[in-house]
Design a protein around this motif. Structure first.
Motif, PDB file in Angstrom:
ATOM      1  N   ASN A 166       0.815  -1.209   0.000  1.00 34.46           N
ATOM      2  CA  ASN A 166       0.000   0.000   0.000  1.00 34.46           C
ATOM      3  C   ASN A 166       0.851   1.261   0.000  1.00 34.46           C
ATOM      4  O   ASN A 166       0.424   2.316  -0.443  1.00 34.46           O
TER       5      ASN A 166
ATOM      6  N   PHE B 274      -5.115   6.202  -5.336  1.00 38.88           N
ATOM      7  CA  PHE B 274      -5.932   5.010  -5.182  1.00 38.88           C
ATOM      8  C   PHE B 274      -5.684   4.078  -6.363  1.00 38.88           C
ATOM      9  O   PHE B 274      -5.094   4.462  -7.374  1.00 38.88           O
TER      10      PHE B 274
ATOM     11  N   ARG C 269      -6.262   0.900  -0.307  1.00 44.07           N
ATOM     12  CA  ARG C 269      -6.549   2.029  -1.204  1.00 44.07           C
ATOM     13  C   ARG C 269      -7.179   1.553  -2.509  1.00 44.07           C
ATOM     14  O   ARG C 269      -7.201   2.288  -3.478  1.00 44.07           O
TER      15      ARG C 269
END
Length: 334
Positions: free
Chosen positions: A32, A39, A199
């Motif tokens: 992440n 995103f 995300r």
């Protein structure tokens, strides 16, 4: 001198980096960290073959939507016979639909072909703001157009007085500004949320319910504002539309001519079908409570109001109108 020779190898940058990587766990948190500035859009969750088909269908729908709405704008603007409140609002609707689909579809087409599905924070929230703003404006505009038809059919002698040019401009400004202010509130509050963990957006564009699910903070305030602000605007416009068409139906039933009744009922029915689909899908996504994460069903519903409704609106509101058809023929003969 001997001590210096023994110590220097341990201070070399290559050994330091190698030693550091030994203690760096390859976990989901590390993964992440690579998208800390944005995103990941997971798209429609289809396989490669189906994605190519979706790419073709979305491309055709987008081209048809843009060309159809540009045609509506061109015909109305160049024909003086169509300079009336109804066609003024149709031009506003056509502009909205072009911007509405352009906010989502071109980026979605790029995502369908690209391996990198990343979207920046700025890009995501900008798309979300414009999409909500235009969607809210369209809700209010559809209610305004229904009211315009009510005045034209139920109060024909007072129509010119009630729907004068200054009133039309004022109503159009209310439609655009209402959507803008509604979207501004939701976007600002969403930007302030922390996004701590996953995300990955399980959707093909940045839609606010999907983004709220990624926050590690309580989002009840955001959800309440969506329910009350978005709900009052959407449901209020829907009620205005339904009441206007109900009054139109009552007035049409008093018409002695069967042909006149059939023509008016046909027009109202087609309008109500498009309005019901648009409002129904918007209410389902934004207002009704969602206990589960966005599923394939929710994505299909989003396709209906973000892709199909803008495609059908110029057909329903303009091309089925005989006055507009005559104006289109005159424009093609120039």
């Amino acid at each position: 001198m001997v001590k210096t020779v023994l110590i220097l190898p341990y201070l070399s940058p290559s050994l330091f980096l190698a030693r550091a990587t030994e203690f760096t766990p390859r976990t989901e948190a590390a993964e992440n960290a690579t998208i800390v500035n944005g995103f990941i859009l997971l798209g429609l969750g289809a396989g490669p073959a189906l994605q190519k088909l979706i790419f073709v269908l979305f491309s055709v729908a987008y081209i048809a939507t843009v060309l159809g709405n540009f045609m509506v704008i061109f015909v109305i603007c160049q024909d003086f016979r169509l300079q009336s409140p109804m066609y003024f609002f149709l031009v506003n609707l056509a502009v909205l639909e072009i911007l509405y689909t352009t906010t989502v579809i071109p980026f979605t087409l790029r995502m369908l072909l690209a391996k990198n599905k990343k979207i920046s924070f700025a890009g995501c929230f900008t798309q979300m703001f414009i999409f909500i703003s235009l969607g809210g404006s369209e809700c209010v505009l559809l209610g305004t157009m229904a009211y315009d038809r009510y005045v034209a059919i139920c109060h024909p002698l007072r129509y010119v007085t009630i729907m004068k040019l200054s009133v039309c401009y004022c109503l159009a400004m209310i439609c655009w500004s209402t959507g803008f202010l509604n979207s501004l509130v939701h976007t600002v509050l969403t930007v302030m949320l922390p996004f701590c963990h996953d995300r990955r957006i399980k959707h093909y564009f940045c839609e606010i319910p999907c983004i709220l699910k990624l926050s590690c903070k309580d989002t009840k305030l955001n959800e309440m504002l969506i329910f009350f602000m978005g709900g009052s605007m959407t449901v209020g416009s829907l009620i205005l539309t339904l009441v206007s068409y109900a009054c139109i139906v009552v007035a049409v039933l008093k018409i002695p001519s069967i042909t006149g009744r059939h023509k008016t009922f046909s027009t109202c029915a087609s309008h109500l079908v498009v309005v019901s689909i648009f409002f129904g899908t918007v209410i389902f996504i934004y207002i009704l409570p969602n206990s589960q994460s966005f599923s394939d069903q929710n994505q299909v519903i989003s396709v209906v109001y973000s892709v199909l409704t803008p495609l059908f609106n110029p057909i329903i509101y303009s091309l089925r109108n005989q006055e507009f058809q005559r104006a289109l023929v005159r424009a093609l003969q120039i």
